[in-house]
Design a protein around this motif. Structure first.
Motif, PDB file in Angstrom:
ATOM      1  N   ILE A 138       0.857  -1.178   0.000  1.00  0.00           N
ATOM      2  CA  ILE A 138       0.000   0.000   0.000  1.00  0.00           C
ATOM      3  C   ILE A 138       0.897   1.232   0.000  1.00  0.00           C
ATOM      4  O   ILE A 138       1.988   1.221   0.565  1.00  0.00           O
ATOM      5  N   GLN A 139       0.403   2.285  -0.632  1.00  0.00           N
ATOM      6  CA  GLN A 139       1.154   3.530  -0.707  1.00  0.00           C
ATOM      7  C   GLN A 139       0.180   4.684  -0.583  1.00  0.00           C
ATOM      8  O   GLN A 139      -0.899   4.670  -1.172  1.00  0.00           O
ATOM      9  N   GLY A 140       0.549   5.685   0.217  1.00  0.00           N
ATOM     10  CA  GLY A 140      -0.348   6.828   0.359  1.00  0.00           C
ATOM     11  C   GLY A 140       0.113   7.801   1.398  1.00  0.00           C
ATOM     12  O   GLY A 140       1.271   7.800   1.826  1.00  0.00           O
ATOM     13  N   VAL A 148       3.806   7.222   3.001  1.00  0.00           N
ATOM     14  CA  VAL A 148       4.014   5.852   3.452  1.00  0.00           C
ATOM     15  C   VAL A 148       4.054   4.914   2.253  1.00  0.00           C
ATOM     16  O   VAL A 148       3.209   5.006   1.355  1.00  0.00           O
ATOM     17  N   ASP A 149       5.045   4.035   2.236  1.00  0.00           N
ATOM     18  CA  ASP A 149       5.133   3.003   1.200  1.00  0.00           C
ATOM     19  C   ASP A 149       5.517   1.701   1.904  1.00  0.00           C
ATOM     20  O   ASP A 149       6.658   1.533   2.345  1.00  0.00           O
ATOM     21  N   LEU A 150       4.548   0.796   2.034  1.00  0.00           N
ATOM     22  CA  LEU A 150       4.759  -0.482   2.726  1.00  0.00           C
ATOM     23  C   LEU A 150       4.597  -1.613   1.725  1.00  0.00           C
ATOM     24  O   LEU A 150       3.550  -1.718   1.074  1.00  0.00           O
ATOM     25  N   GLN A 151       5.640  -2.450   1.603  1.00  0.00           N
ATOM     26  CA  GLN A 151       5.610  -3.527   0.611  1.00  0.00           C
ATOM     27  C   GLN A 151       6.039  -4.850   1.243  1.00  0.00           C
ATOM     28  O   GLN A 151       6.937  -4.887   2.096  1.00  0.00           O
ATOM     29  N   LEU A 166       9.101   5.783   5.049  1.00  0.00           N
ATOM     30  CA  LEU A 166       8.354   6.938   5.535  1.00  0.00           C
ATOM     31  C   LEU A 166       9.119   8.209   5.187  1.00  0.00           C
ATOM     32  O   LEU A 166      10.357   8.240   5.273  1.00  0.00           O
ATOM     33  N   SER A 167       8.393   9.251   4.830  1.00  0.00           N
ATOM     34  CA  SER A 167       9.027  10.550   4.603  1.00  0.00           C
ATOM     35  C   SER A 167       8.014  11.650   4.885  1.00  0.00           C
ATOM     36  O   SER A 167       6.800  11.415   4.883  1.00  0.00           O
TER      37      SER A 167
END
Length: 256
Positions: A138-140, A148-151, A166-167
């Motif tokens: 998911i990314q958002g 957030v970019d969780l893979q 995270l940024s």
């Protein structure tokens, strides 16, 4: 008598108007039922695309940490609801070939305000031996406007791993932006040939201060910290590298 007749005429006209309005609303409702796309997102879909290189930089290491060139970019094309993504990142140590390199091809579907579900494939030509992975994630934008970019990944050999990035953009002025960022990699099992540790594998944290001459071009400077854990640190030392290091970085952010 004349007043009674006039009132009756006005009442009849009002009822006719109400009946006519109701009929028009009923007809519109029926049209919507028969053509749900008339007011759906598809009738307003617009295709668009962009390319973003968040990092194109050169890092000067301290205390024997090697100098490293680094890239991190992504491109997307599609509608607000459906997109195709290409992501790539990697590192090249001075005087050597790429230490790490990967490219991903993903399908993305909007699942909520500012959140996309993504699935696809990832290919790592480096390090050797090369690997292919399945990807879901998911990314958002999280509350507070954190990117957030969780893979999650599963390799062709069944190895499981995950990555969280995270940024956050802090606008010091309208053009000067401070961006802290964090990346954490974990794995479910050891993969010695790739220098992967079971559990927490490595973290990377940094601060980058960029100046946006335009929205498309923004040079930056910053500091980057990396730390490997457990056997991942051991593997790095055996390859002549460092388990922990700090770099001063300078680079450029491109968006077009």
């Amino acid at each position: 008598m004349r007043r009674t007749t006039h009132a009756a005429a006005l009442t009849a006209a009002l009822l006719a108007s109400m009946v006519g309005g109701a009929s028009a609303q009923q007809a519109a409702s029926q049209n919507t039922v028969h053509d749900p796309g008339a007011h759906g997102p598809a009738s307003h879909e617009v295709y668009f695309g962009a390319v973003l290189f968040e990092k194109l930089e050169w890092g000067v290491g301290l205390n024997g940490v090697p100098n490293i060139a680094r890239w991190d970019g992504q491109a997307w094309y599609g509608t607000d609801y459906d997109k195709v993504w290409i992501k790539t990142q990697g590192e090249v140590e001075r005087g050597r070939r790429a230490e790490n390199a990967e490219v991903q091809l993903l399908y993305s579907r909007l699942i909520g305000y500012f959140w996309d579900f993504q699935a696809g494939v990832r290919y790592d030509p480096r390090p050797r031996p090369d690997r292919t992975y399945g990807v879901i994630g998911i990314q958002g934008l999280a509350p507070g406007l954190f990117e957030v970019d969780l893979q999650g990944f599963v390799s062709e050999r069944g190895d499981l791993s995950a990555r969280l990035e995270l940024s956050y953009d802090i606008y010091v002025t309208q053009r000067l932006v401070l961006q802290p960022n964090l990346e954490v990699n974990v794995a479910a099992q050891r993969v010695p040939e790739l220098g992967v540790n079971s559990g927490f594998n490595d973290i990377e944290a940094g601060f980058r201060l960029r100046y946006e001459f335009t929205r498309e071009v923004a040079p930056y400077i910053g500091v980057n910290y990396t730390r490997r854990f457990g056997e991942a640190a051991k593997y790095a030392r055996e390859e002549g590298g460092k388990a922990e290091g700090v770099e001063f970085v300078s680079g450029i952010r491109l968006y077009f």
